[in-house]
Design an enzyme around this catalytic site. Structure first.
Site, mmCIF file in Angstrom:
data_model
loop_
_atom_site.group_PDB
_atom_site.id
_atom_site.type_symbol
_atom_site.label_atom_id
_atom_site.label_comp_id
_atom_site.label_asym_id
_atom_site.label_seq_id
_atom_site.Cartn_x
_atom_site.Cartn_y
_atom_site.Cartn_z
ATOM 1 N N HIS A 36 -2.934 23.314 56.672
ATOM 2 C CA HIS A 36 -1.806 23.709 57.886
ATOM 3 C C HIS A 36 -1.426 25.051 57.426
ATOM 4 O O HIS A 36 -1.479 25.887 58.036
ATOM 5 C CB HIS A 36 -0.821 22.727 57.910
ATOM 6 C CG HIS A 36 -1.005 21.407 58.530
ATOM 7 N ND1 HIS A 36 -0.401 20.136 58.038
ATOM 8 C CD2 HIS A 36 -1.718 20.884 59.564
ATOM 9 C CE1 HIS A 36 -0.986 19.184 58.400
ATOM 10 N NE2 HIS A 36 -1.828 19.481 59.623
ATOM 11 N N LYS A 60 5.211 6.518 67.721
ATOM 12 C CA LYS A 60 4.638 6.551 66.212
ATOM 13 C C LYS A 60 5.561 6.780 65.190
ATOM 14 O O LYS A 60 5.982 7.929 65.188
ATOM 15 C CB LYS A 60 3.592 7.730 66.004
ATOM 16 C CG LYS A 60 2.433 7.253 65.005
ATOM 17 C CD LYS A 60 1.256 8.145 65.352
ATOM 18 C CE LYS A 60 0.315 8.156 63.922
ATOM 19 N NZ LYS A 60 -0.531 9.291 64.191
ATOM 20 N N ARG A 109 -11.872 21.823 60.771
ATOM 21 C CA ARG A 109 -12.391 21.581 59.457
ATOM 22 C C ARG A 109 -13.692 21.196 59.399
ATOM 23 O O ARG A 109 -14.354 21.709 58.494
ATOM 24 C CB ARG A 109 -11.428 20.041 59.141
ATOM 25 C CG ARG A 109 -10.085 20.486 58.618
ATOM 26 C CD ARG A 109 -9.280 19.277 58.599
ATOM 27 N NE ARG A 109 -9.550 18.360 59.746
ATOM 28 C CZ ARG A 109 -8.647 17.514 60.126
ATOM 29 N NH1 ARG A 109 -7.847 16.801 58.995
ATOM 30 N NH2 ARG A 109 -8.692 16.733 61.219
ATOM 31 N N SER A 146 -3.062 15.145 56.788
ATOM 32 C CA SER A 146 -1.947 14.509 56.341
ATOM 33 C C SER A 146 -1.882 13.061 56.032
ATOM 34 O O SER A 146 -1.540 12.575 55.122
ATOM 35 C CB SER A 146 -0.826 14.770 57.491
ATOM 36 O OG SER A 146 -0.738 16.098 57.725
#
Ligand code: PNS
Length: 178
Positions: A36, A60, A109, A146
């Site tokens: 990030h 969440k 990515r 993450s």
């Protein structure tokens, strides 16, 4: 022919407003990783102000609260000098509209990211005209997320090369508590 002494081209009037180039890097950032940070760093060189928008997802429960994530992001982006970190809930396009942000910057990515990112980019553009710019992730971080960082750290693995030092310490502290 232009002589070296020639007057420079038209100049902006003092009163003329200079547009501020703004972009947003959105995400959950639970927690921010070096991947990030690489994207935010690169965006901060291209835009006058980069907003980091931390999504509030009430359904969440994260490892870190949104306030903790914001605090960590602020610490690790402080030296860039043009990064603003804010929470948001609701539509990203509304966050952009409220702050007159015309561009979303996202890291890609791998090809597997592309399908969903393309859908979101097209939806966001259709909703409000906001553009999405994709930045190829530094290959060093192409596998990084993450979730994986949290999983590895939870089992005692070393993630010190994957997250900023402040985040590594915060992870160790959070995961040491039962
Ligand atoms: O880090 P993440 O969890 O992959 O980030 C996803 C995020 C926050 C960028 C995305 O879920 C998002 O933009 N959510 C805001 C809600 C929204 O605008 N939804 C419509 C997207 S087309």
């Amino acid at each position: 022919m232009t002589s070296p002494e020639a007057e420079p081209g038209p100049r902006r009037e003092e009163s003329e407003e200079v547009p501020v180039r703004r972009a947003v890097c959105p995400g959950s950032f639970d927690p921010i990783t070096n991947g990030h940070l690489d994207i935010i760093d690169r965006a901060s060189r291209l835009y006058d102000t980069v907003y980091v928008a931390v999504m509030i997802n009430k359904s969440k429960k994260g490892l870190f609260t949104v306030d903790e994530r914001i605090d960590l992001i602020r610490q690790v982006t402080e030296d860039l000098g043009n990064v603003r970190v804010e929470a948001f809930h609701g539509l990203l396009v509304d966050f952009c509209k409220d702050r007159e942000i015309p561009a979303i910057v996202k890291g890609l990515r791998a090809v597997s990211d592309f399908d969903y990112e393309l859908q979101m980019a097209q939806m966001n553009n259709g909703l409000s005209g906001v553009e999405t710019l994709f930045v190829p992730t530094n290959p060093t971080y192409s596998f990084l997320s993450s979730s994986l960082v949290k999983e590895v750290a939870a089992w005692g693995g070393d993630v010190s090369h994957l997250v900023p030092e402040t985040v590594n310490r915060a992870l160790a502290e959070r995961l040491s508590k039962p």
